[in-house]
Scaffold this active site. Structure first.
Site, PDB file in Angstrom:
ATOM      1  N   ARG A   1       0.624  10.269  10.179  1.00 51.67           N
ATOM      2  CA  ARG A   1       0.773   9.275  10.549  1.00 51.67           C
ATOM      3  C   ARG A   1       2.260   8.753  10.577  1.00 51.67           C
ATOM      4  NH1 ARG A   1      -3.195   5.510   7.510  1.00 51.67           N
ATOM      5  NH2 ARG A   1      -3.241   4.046   8.928  1.00 51.67           N
TER       6      ARG A   1
ATOM      7  N   ASP B   1       3.998  -0.761   4.560  1.00 47.90           N
ATOM      8  CA  ASP B   1       3.917   0.575   4.705  1.00 47.90           C
ATOM      9  C   ASP B   1       5.281   1.187   5.000  1.00 47.90           C
ATOM     10  OD1 ASP B   1       1.077  -0.563   5.558  1.00 47.90           O
ATOM     11  OD2 ASP B   1       1.347   1.701   5.119  1.00 47.90           O
TER      12      ASP B   1
ATOM     13  N   ASN C   1       3.467  -4.208   7.532  1.00 49.82           N
ATOM     14  CA  ASN C   1       2.249  -4.098   7.067  1.00 49.82           C
ATOM     15  C   ASN C   1       0.486  -3.938   7.891  1.00 49.82           C
ATOM     16  OD1 ASN C   1       0.664  -3.139   4.292  1.00 49.82           O
ATOM     17  ND2 ASN C   1       0.303  -5.652   4.471  1.00 49.82           N
TER      18      ASN C   1
HETATM   19  O1  MRU Z   1      -4.425   2.274   6.572  1.00 49.94           O
HETATM   20  P1  MRU Z   1      -3.858   1.725   5.733  1.00 49.94           P
HETATM   21  O2  MRU Z   1      -5.423   1.742   4.998  1.00 49.94           O
HETATM   22  O3  MRU Z   1      -3.186   3.330   5.520  1.00 49.94           O
HETATM   23  O4  MRU Z   1      -2.952   0.599   5.658  1.00 49.94           O
HETATM   24  C1  MRU Z   1      -2.678   0.275   4.223  1.00 49.94           C
HETATM   25  C2  MRU Z   1      -1.921  -1.110   4.362  1.00 49.94           C
HETATM   26  O5  MRU Z   1      -1.362  -1.384   5.618  1.00 49.94           O
HETATM   27  C3  MRU Z   1      -1.914  -1.096   2.421  1.00 49.94           C
HETATM   28  O6  MRU Z   1      -1.730  -2.405   2.753  1.00 49.94           O
HETATM   29  C4  MRU Z   1      -0.343  -0.247   2.314  1.00 49.94           C
HETATM   30  O7  MRU Z   1      -0.228   1.116   2.750  1.00 49.94           O
HETATM   31  C5  MRU Z   1       0.615  -0.886   1.061  1.00 49.94           C
HETATM   32  S1  MRU Z   1      -0.604  -0.531  -0.026  1.00 49.94           S
HETATM   33  C6  MRU Z   1      -0.390  -0.408  -1.456  1.00 49.94           C
END
Ligand code: MRU
Length: 351
Positions: A87, A233, A243
């Protein structure tokens, strides 16, 4: 239990795709399976995928023990590439993998590498939990008795190794005895809010209400939200934050209504190598995540239609009130304070 951990020589994680209806653990004995689990969101959330990749690196070391140091390092570099490619947006993934790779490179005896990498992955996982708990304390100081908090995506124990970031702040405030209420965005298309955040808050006993993403603006305009808390992220050097998709419009509406907006991150999510959020890679996920849902037994979209599915967006720093970290809350001017927090502990707002 933790979202990911080492168990009897395997990497074990909660299969988050099945929640909230089924709580099931999965175990992997090959680092490529760990990469696939990250890609397909068996595990998700920036810190959690970082820890999963760290354990994946340890697994790779155990999978191919060799007396030849060069051979071992080449194998680990290939594993690192596979894990990092899973990812693209969350910096925690490559941050963790690079930390493990550096640990391997520092080891002169190839026979000692597997054990050294497992210890490093374990330390990284433990540090994540400790960071989140400190972050929770700093963030909870921003929450007043009676506050209603709007939350997006899932940032709880599941998205980290344990405890959570923005949800860790909410949990700390709740445990401090503050009377709070959380408005939980359902977070389409993967519904991390409805499926995971609602489940975690229910388990923790924190009062909450699930809302459709589209309702957030209404609640903010009508004075029913005191602050917005999200995770991230990746945070760029100027304080721009990537995010979960939908975060940007929450931040804009929050500012238009005078509502404080905080992003909560461990410092492992800060990427000083990128000057601004424009440089953050945004993951495009399969179209069927948007079109493939059903409602009352029927598909929500005509078959075969095109759909765009960016998984994240960037919120420019001008919409962000502060960034809550384990070292304190970072305030504007972010181009100075973000860099400074990476170098020193910061408990006071930067001026
Ligand atoms: O696609 P995801 O579910 O991995 O996305 C996660 C998020 O956007 C969270 O808000 C982010 O990783 C912060 S988690 C501590």
């Amino acid at each position: 239990m933790r979202s990911v951990e080492w168990h009897d020589g395997n990497v074990r994680m909660i299969d988050q795709r099945l929640l909230p209806s089924t709580f099931q653990l999965v175990e992997y004995d090959d680092y490529r399976q760990v990469a696939q689990a990250i890609r397909t969101m068996v595990i998700r959330g920036a810190p959690a995928i970082g820890a999963a990749a760290a354990f994946g690196m340890a697994l790779a070391a155990y999978q191919h023990p060799s007396r030849n140091r060069g051979e071992t390092l080449n194998h680990l570099r290939a594993a690192a590439e596979t894990l990092c490619a899973a990812r693209p947006t969350a910096i925690n993934l490559s941050w963790a993998v690079n930390r493990l790779l550096q640990r391997a490179e520092a080891e002169s005896d190839p026979a000692a590498i597997p054990e050294a990498l497992l210890a490093e992955a374990q330390a990284l996982a433990d540090e994540d939990v400790a960071s989140n708990q400190r972050l929770g304390e700093h963030g909870a100081a921003l929450i007043q008795e009676g506050d209603t908090i709007l939350h997006h995506c899932n940032t709880g124990a599941l998205a980290t190794v344990d405890y959570g970031t923005a949800l860790g702040v909410i949990r700390t405030a709740h445990e401090q005895g503050k009377r709070i209420h959380v408005l939980v965005d359902e977070t389409r298309p993967r519904l991390q809010g409805a499926r995971l955040t609602a489940w975690e808050l229910k388990v923790l006993g924190v009062p909450f209400t699930l809302i459709a993403d589209n309702a957030a603006g209404h609640f903010m305009r009508t004075g029913q939200v005191d602050l917005v808390l999200v995770g991230a992220d990746r945070v760029a050097a100027n304080g721009d934050v990537a995010n979960k998709i939908g975060t940007y419009k929450l931040a804009v509406v929050a500012q238009a209504n005078g509502i404080p907006f905080f992003s909560c991150v461990p410092t492992s999510t800060i990427d000083l190598s990128l000057p601004s959020g424009d440089d953050i890679p945004i993951e495009e996920r399969p179209a069927d995540e948007v079109t493939g849902l059903s409602f009352q037994g029927h598909s929500i979209a005509p078959e075969g239609i095109p759909a765009a599915n960016p998984a994240f967006d960037v919120t420019p720093h001008r919409y962000i009130t502060g960034i809550v970290t384990e070292r304190g809350v970072i305030y504007p001017p972010f181009d100075i304070s973000v860099r400074r927090v990476m170098e020193e502990s910061l408990d006071e707002p930067a001026n």
